[in-house]
Design a protein around this motif. Structure first.
Motif, PDB file in Angstrom:
ATOM      1  N   LYS A 204      -7.936 -17.913  -0.158  1.00 31.07           N
ATOM      2  CA  LYS A 204      -9.330 -17.485  -0.187  1.00 31.07           C
ATOM      3  C   LYS A 204      -9.943 -17.621   1.204  1.00 31.07           C
ATOM      4  O   LYS A 204      -9.800 -18.662   1.845  1.00 31.07           O
ATOM      5  N   SER A 205     -10.609 -16.571   1.639  1.00 34.52           N
ATOM      6  CA  SER A 205     -11.276 -16.575   2.955  1.00 34.52           C
ATOM      7  C   SER A 205     -10.330 -17.101   4.033  1.00 34.52           C
ATOM      8  O   SER A 205     -10.649 -18.034   4.773  1.00 34.52           O
ATOM      9  N   ALA A 206      -9.143 -16.484   4.092  1.00 37.54           N
ATOM     10  CA  ALA A 206      -8.074 -16.988   4.954  1.00 37.54           C
ATOM     11  C   ALA A 206      -8.502 -17.109   6.410  1.00 37.54           C
ATOM     12  O   ALA A 206      -8.233 -18.116   7.075  1.00 37.54           O
ATOM     13  N   PHE A 207      -9.179 -16.094   6.923  1.00 36.89           N
ATOM     14  CA  PHE A 207      -9.500 -16.077   8.349  1.00 36.89           C
ATOM     15  C   PHE A 207     -10.475 -17.187   8.740  1.00 36.89           C
ATOM     16  O   PHE A 207     -10.577 -17.549   9.914  1.00 36.89           O
ATOM     17  N   LEU A 208     -11.197 -17.732   7.765  1.00 34.47           N
ATOM     18  CA  LEU A 208     -12.137 -18.810   8.077  1.00 34.47           C
ATOM     19  C   LEU A 208     -11.414 -20.103   8.432  1.00 34.47           C
ATOM     20  O   LEU A 208     -12.040 -21.045   8.929  1.00 34.47           O
ATOM     21  N   ASN A 209     -10.102 -20.163   8.157  1.00 31.96           N
ATOM     22  CA  ASN A 209      -9.326 -21.364   8.447  1.00 31.96           C
ATOM     23  C   ASN A 209      -8.809 -21.403   9.887  1.00 31.96           C
ATOM     24  O   ASN A 209      -8.326 -22.424  10.347  1.00 31.96           O
ATOM     25  N   GLY A 210      -8.899 -20.293  10.597  1.00 33.26           N
ATOM     26  CA  GLY A 210      -8.428 -20.257  11.975  1.00 33.26           C
ATOM     27  C   GLY A 210      -9.340 -21.039  12.900  1.00 33.26           C
ATOM     28  O   GLY A 210     -10.568 -20.993  12.771  1.00 33.26           O
TER      29      GLY A 210
ATOM     30  N   GLY B 101       7.194 -15.277   2.238  1.00 36.21           N
ATOM     31  CA  GLY B 101       6.828 -14.095   3.011  1.00 36.21           C
ATOM     32  C   GLY B 101       5.322 -14.025   3.171  1.00 36.21           C
ATOM     33  O   GLY B 101       4.581 -14.252   2.200  1.00 36.21           O
ATOM     34  N   VAL B 102       4.848 -13.728   4.371  1.00 37.59           N
ATOM     35  CA  VAL B 102       3.415 -13.755   4.674  1.00 37.59           C
ATOM     36  C   VAL B 102       2.936 -12.359   5.044  1.00 37.59           C
ATOM     37  O   VAL B 102       3.524 -11.695   5.902  1.00 37.59           O
ATOM     38  N   TYR B 103       1.880 -11.915   4.370  1.00 39.50           N
ATOM     39  CA  TYR B 103       1.197 -10.678   4.752  1.00 39.50           C
ATOM     40  C   TYR B 103      -0.295 -10.997   4.810  1.00 39.50           C
ATOM     41  O   TYR B 103      -1.004 -10.922   3.811  1.00 39.50           O
ATOM     42  N   VAL B 104      -0.762 -11.421   5.966  1.00 36.99           N
ATOM     43  CA  VAL B 104      -2.136 -11.860   6.221  1.00 36.99           C
ATOM     44  C   VAL B 104      -2.458 -13.040   5.312  1.00 36.99           C
ATOM     45  O   VAL B 104      -1.992 -14.138   5.554  1.00 36.99           O
ATOM     46  N   ASP B 105      -3.231 -12.821   4.227  1.00 35.98           N
ATOM     47  CA  ASP B 105      -3.616 -13.932   3.352  1.00 35.98           C
ATOM     48  C   ASP B 105      -2.853 -13.921   2.033  1.00 35.98           C
ATOM     49  O   ASP B 105      -3.139 -14.726   1.141  1.00 35.98           O
ATOM     50  N   ASP B 106      -1.880 -13.013   1.884  1.00 41.57           N
ATOM     51  CA  ASP B 106      -1.038 -12.962   0.687  1.00 41.57           C
ATOM     52  C   ASP B 106       0.306 -13.593   0.986  1.00 41.57           C
ATOM     53  O   ASP B 106       0.995 -13.195   1.930  1.00 41.57           O
ATOM     54  N   LEU B 107       0.695 -14.568   0.157  1.00 40.58           N
ATOM     55  CA  LEU B 107       1.977 -15.238   0.313  1.00 40.58           C
ATOM     56  C   LEU B 107       2.815 -15.007  -0.926  1.00 40.58           C
ATOM     57  O   LEU B 107       2.321 -15.163  -2.061  1.00 40.58           O
TER      58      LEU B 107
ATOM     59  N   PHE C  58      -3.057 -10.286  18.296  1.00 38.46           N
ATOM     60  CA  PHE C  58      -1.934  -9.880  17.453  1.00 38.46           C
ATOM     61  C   PHE C  58      -1.508 -11.014  16.520  1.00 38.46           C
ATOM     62  O   PHE C  58      -1.490 -12.172  16.903  1.00 38.46           O
ATOM     63  N   ALA C  59      -1.183 -10.654  15.290  1.00 37.69           N
ATOM     64  CA  ALA C  59      -0.600 -11.590  14.332  1.00 37.69           C
ATOM     65  C   ALA C  59       0.465 -10.858  13.523  1.00 37.69           C
ATOM     66  O   ALA C  59       0.214  -9.763  13.028  1.00 37.69           O
ATOM     67  N   PRO C  60       1.659 -11.414  13.387  1.00 42.00           N
ATOM     68  CA  PRO C  60       2.729 -10.714  12.663  1.00 42.00           C
ATOM     69  C   PRO C  60       2.497 -10.706  11.157  1.00 42.00           C
ATOM     70  O   PRO C  60       1.933 -11.639  10.590  1.00 42.00           O
ATOM     71  N   VAL C  61       2.936  -9.641  10.516  1.00 42.83           N
ATOM     72  CA  VAL C  61       2.966  -9.563   9.054  1.00 42.83           C
ATOM     73  C   VAL C  61       4.342  -9.072   8.642  1.00 42.83           C
ATOM     74  O   VAL C  61       5.037  -8.408   9.418  1.00 42.83           O
ATOM     75  N   ALA C  62       4.745  -9.409   7.439  1.00 39.73           N
ATOM     76  CA  ALA C  62       6.074  -9.034   6.969  1.00 39.73           C
ATOM     77  C   ALA C  62       6.161  -7.521   6.766  1.00 39.73           C
ATOM     78  O   ALA C  62       5.241  -6.902   6.235  1.00 39.73           O
ATOM     79  N   ARG C  63       7.255  -6.931   7.201  1.00 38.78           N
ATOM     80  CA  ARG C  63       7.483  -5.506   6.956  1.00 38.78           C
ATOM     81  C   ARG C  63       7.671  -5.271   5.457  1.00 38.78           C
ATOM     82  O   ARG C  63       8.131  -6.155   4.727  1.00 38.78           O
TER      83      ARG C  63
ATOM     84  N   TRP D 186      -5.737 -17.424  12.650  1.00 42.67           N
ATOM     85  CA  TRP D 186      -5.296 -17.725  11.286  1.00 42.67           C
ATOM     86  C   TRP D 186      -3.782 -17.874  11.225  1.00 42.67           C
ATOM     87  O   TRP D 186      -3.260 -18.792  10.579  1.00 42.67           O
ATOM     88  N   ASN D 187      -3.050 -17.007  11.904  1.00 45.07           N
ATOM     89  CA  ASN D 187      -1.600 -17.095  11.887  1.00 45.07           C
ATOM     90  C   ASN D 187      -1.115 -18.403  12.493  1.00 45.07           C
ATOM     91  O   ASN D 187      -0.159 -19.013  12.001  1.00 45.07           O
ATOM     92  N   ALA D 188      -1.761 -18.834  13.564  1.00 48.84           N
ATOM     93  CA  ALA D 188      -1.386 -20.102  14.204  1.00 48.84           C
ATOM     94  C   ALA D 188      -1.625 -21.275  13.256  1.00 48.84           C
ATOM     95  O   ALA D 188      -0.818 -22.214  13.184  1.00 48.84           O
ATOM     96  N   ARG D 189      -2.744 -21.237  12.522  1.00 47.98           N
ATOM     97  CA  ARG D 189      -3.049 -22.318  11.579  1.00 47.98           C
ATOM     98  C   ARG D 189      -2.050 -22.342  10.428  1.00 47.98           C
ATOM     99  O   ARG D 189      -1.558 -23.403  10.029  1.00 47.98           O
ATOM    100  N   LEU D 190      -1.723 -21.178   9.881  1.00 48.09           N
ATOM    101  CA  LEU D 190      -0.761 -21.112   8.782  1.00 48.09           C
ATOM    102  C   LEU D 190       0.623 -21.523   9.247  1.00 48.09           C
ATOM    103  O   LEU D 190       1.339 -22.249   8.540  1.00 48.09           O
ATOM    104  N   ASP D 191       1.012 -21.076  10.430  1.00 45.81           N
ATOM    105  CA  ASP D 191       2.314 -21.436  10.990  1.00 45.81           C
ATOM    106  C   ASP D 191       2.434 -22.955  11.136  1.00 45.81           C
ATOM    107  O   ASP D 191       3.455 -23.553  10.765  1.00 45.81           O
ATOM    108  N   LYS D 192       1.384 -23.590  11.626  1.00 44.24           N
ATOM    109  CA  LYS D 192       1.381 -25.048  11.792  1.00 44.24           C
ATOM    110  C   LYS D 192       1.502 -25.750  10.447  1.00 44.24           C
ATOM    111  O   LYS D 192       2.277 -26.709  10.296  1.00 44.24           O
ATOM    112  N   SER D 193       0.784 -25.267   9.434  1.00 43.26           N
ATOM    113  CA  SER D 193       0.798 -25.903   8.116  1.00 43.26           C
ATOM    114  C   SER D 193       2.159 -25.773   7.444  1.00 43.26           C
ATOM    115  O   SER D 193       2.663 -26.726   6.848  1.00 43.26           O
ATOM    116  N   LEU D 194       2.776 -24.586   7.534  1.00 44.04           N
ATOM    117  CA  LEU D 194       4.081 -24.388   6.905  1.00 44.04           C
ATOM    118  C   LEU D 194       5.160 -25.223   7.583  1.00 44.04           C
ATOM    119  O   LEU D 194       6.047 -25.779   6.911  1.00 44.04           O
TER     120      LEU D 194
END
Length: 555
Positions: free
Chosen positions: A133-139, A214-220, A104-109, A179-187
């Protein structure tokens, strides 16, 4: 199979176009240069990211297969902007608890996205769009995962070797979480903190500026009070991830967004056109209302069957259109109740909705600048309107700075014994939404949570929310519906009376006569965005004002 049989199998032009433009296998893509370049670009991105290393498959391990998926990226007008090839792992062979733990990974409603746009419009802030770009490859993976070599790009002389993944790859079940964990850490390293009431939104509060992401998968999407800080944020994110700066937000999740000095407008015109084309009603006769007044849909068990696949496909598409079209909420919700066994009578109601969409394809929401930061809502309910089970429909609409940000039209789960009871149950649902919105706004803006005004048009229900006496008319009501009196007692919600003619949630509870429907649609905040353009190209839609009839709440 000849051409005529193919056209019979794929009944609409959209599916035929899908066959012609997007390959379904590597062999089909390999003969076109654009797709070959797209595949090489995908592999280059994987190599640059140090995603995998070539190795021998250890004993006792099993390699996961890979496949190519091809997609044409198009803008709001349908023009091709990019050929995208994605290398996907066949994650369906993975087992939870064995190959991965969390997926599971949260996305903005979408209602949160609308709130962010309303906040930006109120403060005259610009909203920017970033795409990873290629967001999931960063996880970063914690498990040992091996994959086969991609078709068409095997290393010569080492075809039996496999790739050991250090980072995530699309298709793996654990990839969204990684990917969500990596983005969360970076932000968080950049000074952002995650909102308590919306896990996919981050903010920075500073005495001199505010930034919200606001985060929706790879769109910010990012907005804030300082353009300089936003550009600094972009530069820092580009140093961490390979990102595309899309500039001002203009197209997001199928929603067309226009930002001007007057405010922000949203519509789904291109998406609506696609729905009409899919249903074969692009040139149908338009109508001015989505559902015939006093229409009573039933299961119609003796009626002629409709195509269930097409029916569900159209309903699913219309439900996504509701994200900018509250005027469709009730009618689409009503026909959604018969997806299990649709009949021609139900399909006729769907066609009526599509004819209305045809006539209002350019309609949408407009968020005007300024405002008073106030959050208020409307709650309404129909009583015993469903002839099958005599349950009513709850409707609610909430505004921030006079701009509509969230709405709902849902069938009630309990049969009400009176209109007072139906309105009381609806107000409880609205109170739950009000608490979430007030806390989210308080969290985003760094301000004290405000008292939310909730407007009802039933005096008996208002009295019951303020004085929950268990008399003969209320003692049987389920305990969960007595939540709103506590909210009123704690000063979180203030209930006021509003005239039925100004009850903005009325359009969400029943089919209205055409004149009344047009009046309520305008009152809610819907308008034709095509006509709201002056000679300078700036939107000039009407400014909504808050009605606060009845007794005033204590500030």
């Amino acid at each position: 199979m000849n051409e005529k049989e193919v056209q019979e199998l794929y009944k609409n032009d959209a599916e035929l176009q899908l066959i012609d433009d997007e390959p379904v296998s590597y062999d089909e893509a390999a003969i076109k240069e654009d797709w070959v370049k797209a595949m090489k670009a995908e592999l280059d991105s994987i190599v640059r990211n140090n995603t995998w290393t070539l190795t021998q498959l250890p004993p006792g391990n099993k390699a996961i297969g890979l496949k190519w998926v091809f997609k044409l990226k198009k803008d709001a007008k349908g023009n091709v902007t990019k050929h995208k090839a994605r290398l996907i792992a066949k994650g369906y062979v993975q087992q939870k608890g064995v190959d991965f733990e969390d997926a599971f990974a949260p996305v903005a409603r979408l209602e949160t996205i609308r709130l962010l746009l309303a906040i930006a419009a109120k403060g005259n802030w610009l909203v920017h769009h970033l795409d990873v770009k290629s967001a999931f490859l960063n996880g970063e993976l914690k498990e040992e995962v091996y994959v086969t070599q991609p078709v068409g790009f095997e290393v010569k002389g080492k075809e039996r070797m496999v790739y050991h993944l250090q980072k995530a790859l699309y298709g793996l079940r654990q990839v969204p979480r990684a990917w969500n964990a990596r983005l969360d850490k970076s932000l968080k390293e950049l000074g952002f903190s995650r909102c308590t009431h919306e896990q996919a939104v981050y903010k920075v509060h500073n005495p001199s500026f505010i930034l919200i992401v606001g985060v929706y998968v790879d769109d910010l999407i990012v907005t804030g009070s300082s353009e300089e800080r936003i550009h600094e944020f972009k530069k820092k994110m580009k140093s961490v991830f390979d990102m595309s700066d899309m500039g001002k937000l203009s197209y997001y999740l199928g929603i067309e967004v226009e930002q001007t000095r007057m405010g922000i407008s949203m519509k789904q015109e291109a998406y609506a056109e696609k729905i009409l084309k899919m249903a074969g009603m692009s040139k149908c006769n338009a109508t001015t209302f989505p559902m015939t007044p006093k229409l009573q849909l039933t299961k119609d068990e003796d009626g002629e069957d409709a195509d269930p696949t097409l029916y569900r496909k159209i309903i699913g598409s219309l439900r996504y259109l509701i994200h900018t079209r509250p005027d469709l909420s009730y009618s689409v919700g009503a026909v959604s109740r018969f997806m299990q066994s649709p009949k021609q009578s139900h399909f006729a109601a769907v066609k009526q909705i599509l004819r209305y969409v045809r006539g209002t394809v350019g309609y949408g929401l407009k968020y005007n600048g300024g405002g008073d930061d106030k959050l208020f809502g409307y709650s309404d309910s129909s009583y015993g309107t469903d002839v099958e089970d005599r349950r009513g429909t709850t409707g609610m609409a909430f505004y921030y700075s006079n701009n509509l940000i969230t709405w709902s039209s849902q069938k009630q789960k309990t049969v009400a014994l009176s209109s007072c009871e139906a309105e009381f149950m609806a107000s409880t649902s609205a109170a739950c939404q009000a608490l979430w919105l007030r806390n989210l706004i308080s969290d985003l803006m760094g301000e004290e949570a405000q008292v939310v005004k909730l407007f009802l048009d039933n005096e008996a229900a208002i009295a019951l929310t303020k004085n929950p006496v268990f008399h003969g008319r209320s003692k049987h009501i389920d305990t969960k519906h007595h939540f709103i009196p506590e909210c009123v007692e704690r000063g979180q919600v203030c209930v006021e009376h509003v005239s039925g003619n100004l009850q903005k949630a009325d359009i969400l509870t029943k089919p209205l006569p055409r004149v009344k429907f047009a009046e309520m649609r305008s009152l809610v905040g819907m308008d034709d965005l095509h006509k709201d353009v002056n000679t300078t190209g700036e939107s000039v839609g009407p400014v909504l004002t808050e009605f606060t009839g009845g007794k005033r709440c204590k500030e």
